[in-house]
Design a protein around this motif. Structure first.
Motif, short mmCIF file in Angstrom:
data_model
loop_
_atom_site.label_atom_id
_atom_site.label_comp_id
_atom_site.label_asym_id
_atom_site.label_seq_id
_atom_site.Cartn_x
_atom_site.Cartn_y
_atom_site.Cartn_z
N VAL A 161 12.10 8.56 -7.78
CA VAL A 161 10.95 8.26 -6.61
C VAL A 161 10.10 7.35 -7.14
O VAL A 161 9.94 6.34 -6.65
CB VAL A 161 10.23 9.71 -6.08
N GLN A 162 9.48 7.54 -8.26
CA GLN A 162 8.39 6.68 -8.78
C GLN A 162 9.11 5.36 -9.16
O GLN A 162 8.60 4.53 -8.87
CB GLN A 162 7.93 7.48 -10.21
N GLY A 163 10.28 5.51 -9.74
CA GLY A 163 10.97 3.99 -9.98
C GLY A 163 11.21 3.28 -8.88
O GLY A 163 11.13 2.01 -8.79
N ALA A 164 11.55 4.02 -7.56
CA ALA A 164 11.95 3.23 -6.48
C ALA A 164 10.45 2.76 -5.87
O ALA A 164 10.41 1.35 -5.50
CB ALA A 164 12.23 4.23 -5.27
N ALA A 165 9.48 3.51 -6.08
CA ALA A 165 8.05 2.83 -5.76
C ALA A 165 7.79 1.57 -6.75
O ALA A 165 7.00 0.74 -6.08
CB ALA A 165 7.07 3.68 -5.73
N ALA A 166 7.95 1.91 -8.09
CA ALA A 166 7.55 0.70 -8.93
C ALA A 166 8.53 -0.64 -8.51
O ALA A 166 7.87 -1.68 -8.49
CB ALA A 166 7.94 0.99 -10.21
N GLY A 167 9.86 -0.50 -7.89
CA GLY A 167 10.51 -1.52 -7.60
C GLY A 167 9.76 -2.33 -6.33
O GLY A 167 9.62 -3.70 -6.33
N GLU A 189 0.84 -1.29 0.05
CA GLU A 189 0.04 -0.20 0.17
C GLU A 189 0.99 1.46 0.02
O GLU A 189 0.45 2.24 -0.90
CB GLU A 189 -0.86 -0.04 1.28
N VAL A 190 1.93 1.24 0.91
CA VAL A 190 2.90 2.40 0.85
C VAL A 190 3.63 2.71 -0.50
O VAL A 190 3.52 3.70 -1.24
CB VAL A 190 4.07 2.14 1.73
N VAL A 245 -3.12 9.62 -15.70
CA VAL A 245 -4.05 8.29 -16.05
C VAL A 245 -3.87 7.08 -14.92
O VAL A 245 -4.64 6.43 -14.51
CB VAL A 245 -3.72 7.43 -17.29
N ASN A 246 -2.47 7.25 -14.20
CA ASN A 246 -2.12 6.30 -13.07
C ASN A 246 -3.04 6.58 -11.83
O ASN A 246 -3.29 5.40 -11.07
CB ASN A 246 -0.91 6.28 -12.80
N VAL A 302 2.66 6.00 -3.09
CA VAL A 302 3.95 6.79 -3.46
C VAL A 302 4.04 6.91 -5.00
O VAL A 302 4.17 7.96 -5.52
CB VAL A 302 5.45 6.40 -2.77
N PHE A 303 3.81 5.72 -5.69
CA PHE A 303 3.86 5.66 -7.05
C PHE A 303 2.96 6.46 -7.68
O PHE A 303 2.85 7.41 -8.68
CB PHE A 303 3.48 4.31 -7.50
N VAL A 304 1.65 6.60 -7.41
CA VAL A 304 0.42 7.38 -7.29
C VAL A 304 0.60 8.71 -7.20
O VAL A 304 0.38 9.63 -8.31
CB VAL A 304 -0.96 6.73 -6.87
N ALA A 305 1.29 9.05 -6.02
CA ALA A 305 1.29 10.43 -5.90
C ALA A 305 2.46 10.98 -6.64
O ALA A 305 2.34 12.37 -7.24
CB ALA A 305 1.87 10.58 -4.35
N THR A 306 3.66 10.48 -7.07
CA THR A 306 4.54 10.91 -7.98
C THR A 306 3.96 10.86 -9.19
O THR A 306 4.43 11.81 -10.10
CB THR A 306 5.97 10.12 -7.86
N SER A 307 3.33 10.12 -9.53
CA SER A 307 2.56 10.07 -10.74
C SER A 307 2.09 11.46 -11.21
O SER A 307 2.05 12.20 -12.28
CB SER A 307 1.72 9.04 -11.37
#
Length: 485
Positions: free
Chosen positions: A121-127, A93-94, A183-184, A98-103
């Protein structure tokens, strides 16, 4: 994908009968959580030229991709460890938040520097999204069933890979490149609600020992240096340039310091003890080699088709559909076969054999360019690759205790990322060495054919070597219950 399709087959006990239907909705929530990360790269690819025109130069915009890829790979092991310690549902969930917020922030970026920083930052969340979601499937589904569910994931990803560039093109043409990121938001909101409401939260291992922060920093640094070496070497900088030599030196020094640190850490971020076990070590090596071979297809087939058959970039991308469909079909069918028989080793062996054959065929067909012949070879490659990656992840998850499920799954993802980076660098160097620099159209066509043939002839032995590695994979009985703790 209907809920009925996702139910366990023929539960035999009252407990199983009551539990089986509950798998469908949590599993759908997991897949939805992964989708933003999967779609992101494919949708963004079509928007990069427009982003460059709006925010900066085309040379600068390559950092938008590089920052994301490097951060995703460098953060993957840490996410796996955190999920084991504190619970995968919470961390998933975290990562999604983070991914959606950075999107959203990427969609509002005002200059290229902001966008690059946000993409890191988005890449780190994607990992985190990818590795925690795969490990959560291990929590949700017993090992013998996992191959089937991995097939559903592969089919979803294949569709996303095909549809992503089309969605990106529509958004760029009829709205704005910013919608590629925005769109994310609705997709992420639905996924977050599904995770929160439907995904169970198994008891985590806990944090009785301090987190290996120093190990995580050293691993991230070594991974970043290695991947930048692979990405920049021979393209942005010459291999013997001061920049690349400095990155190589940093990789060696940081890797050495990491080994020293991990031998002393109470709870090491790098699972050296797992890498000494057969299934994890063999699967990681095979995934590294197979992913390196994969890049010969994803990177060089579109270039080959555009140059030699006159296909447009969009058409060249669509001509990869046979490979995507092959992956979806073989992963689904092999997963169902594993459920029936409990045997899995035969599938990566057969898959790597098909990959090797397909790469030899692509090398042979390159001398006489044909979209049809290339499509047939790509379908064979996809059928092979679909029996490798997800099945090896199942083998790894089946071999470890639940408290190490996250870090074991992250290890496979980490070696896949490294294989992609190293494979792209090596195969790119092979292509550059074989292809010339003539400006004449007929000479350029011949150069591309020579270069692509060389790439496939190097990639084929990589797949064959992975096959030899997988022959040593111990086939442990697949568990029929998640009883390991």
């Amino acid at each position: 994908m209907s809920q009925a399709t996702l139910q366990h087959p023929a539960p035999t006990s009252p407990t199983e009968r009551s539990a089986a239907p509950s798998v469908a909705l949590p599993f759908a929530a997991i897949v939805l959580a992964m989708l933003p990360a999967v779609l992101d790269q494919t949708i963004l690819a079509t928007a990069l030229p427009v982003v460059a025109a709006d925010l900066g130069r085309l040379a600068d915009v390559s950092w938008v991709v590089t920052a994301y890829v490097v951060a995703a790979a460098a953060s993957t092991p840490l996410w796996g460890k955190l999920g084991d310690r504190y619970g995968r549902k919470l961390l998933l969930e975290v990562a999604l938040v983070v991914f959606v917020a950075t999107s959203a922030l990427c969609g509002a970026a005002q200059d290229i520097t902001q966008l690059i920083a946000l993409r890191a930052v988005q890449g780190a969340a994607a990992g985190g999204l990818m590795t925690l979601a795969m490990a959560s499937v291990g929590d949700l589904v017993v090992p013998r069933e996992r191959g089937r569910y991995q097939g559903y994931i592969a089919a979803t990803f294949a569709v996303a890979t095909i549809v992503g560039p089309l969605i990106g093109g529509v958004l760029v043409d009829h709205a704005s490149w910013r919608w590629v990121f925005l769109v994310n938001l609705p997709l992420g909101a639905v996924a977050l609600a599904g995770l929160h409401l439907r995904l169970p939260a198994p008891q985590a291992a806990g944090a009785d020992r301090p987190l290996d922060v120093a190990g995580a920093v050293l691993l991230a640094g070594a991974t970043t240096a290695l991947m930048l070496t692979c990405i920049w070497g021979g393209s942005r900088y010459a291999w013997d340039s001061a920049q690349i030599l400095a990155l190589i030196a940093a990789t060696v020094v940081l890797s050495g310091a990491l080994v020293v640190r991990e031998r002393r850490a109470a709870d090491p971020i790098v699972p050296f003890h797992l890498l000494r076990t057969g299934p994890v070590a063999i699967a990681s090596a095979a995934l590294f080699l197979a992913t390196a071979a994969l890049f010969s297809v994803t990177v060089f087939v579109p270039l080959f088709l555009e140059t030699t058959t006159g296909a447009s970039p969009t058409e060249a991308g669509l001509l990869l559909i046979p490979a995507m469909l092959g992956i979806a079909v073989s992963t689904t069918l092999s997963g169902r076969a594993i459920v029936r028989t409990g045997r899995y080793k035969r599938f990566p062996i057969a898959g790597l054999g098909l990959m090797t054959t397909a790469l030899v065929l692509l090398a042979a067909f390159a001398g006489h360019p044909s979209q049809v012949a290339t499509g047939i070879a790509l379908a064979v490659f996809g059928l092979g690759f679909g029996m490798v990656t997800q099945i090896l992840v199942v083998a790894v998850q089946n071999s470890v205790e639940r408290r190490e499920l996250g870090v074991a799954t992250a290890t496979t993802g980490f070696f896949r990322a490294l294989g992609g980076a190293v494979g792209a660098a090596v195969l790119g160097a092979v292509f550059a060495a074989q292809s010339g620099s003539s400006g004449a159209a007929h000479a350029l066509r011949a150069d591309v054919i020579d270069g692509v043939q060389a790439v496939f002839l190097v990639a084929a032995p990589l797949a064959a070597l992975a096959l030899l590695v997988v022959l040593r994979l111990p086939e442990l009985p697949l568990q029929t219950a998640n009883h390991k703790s």
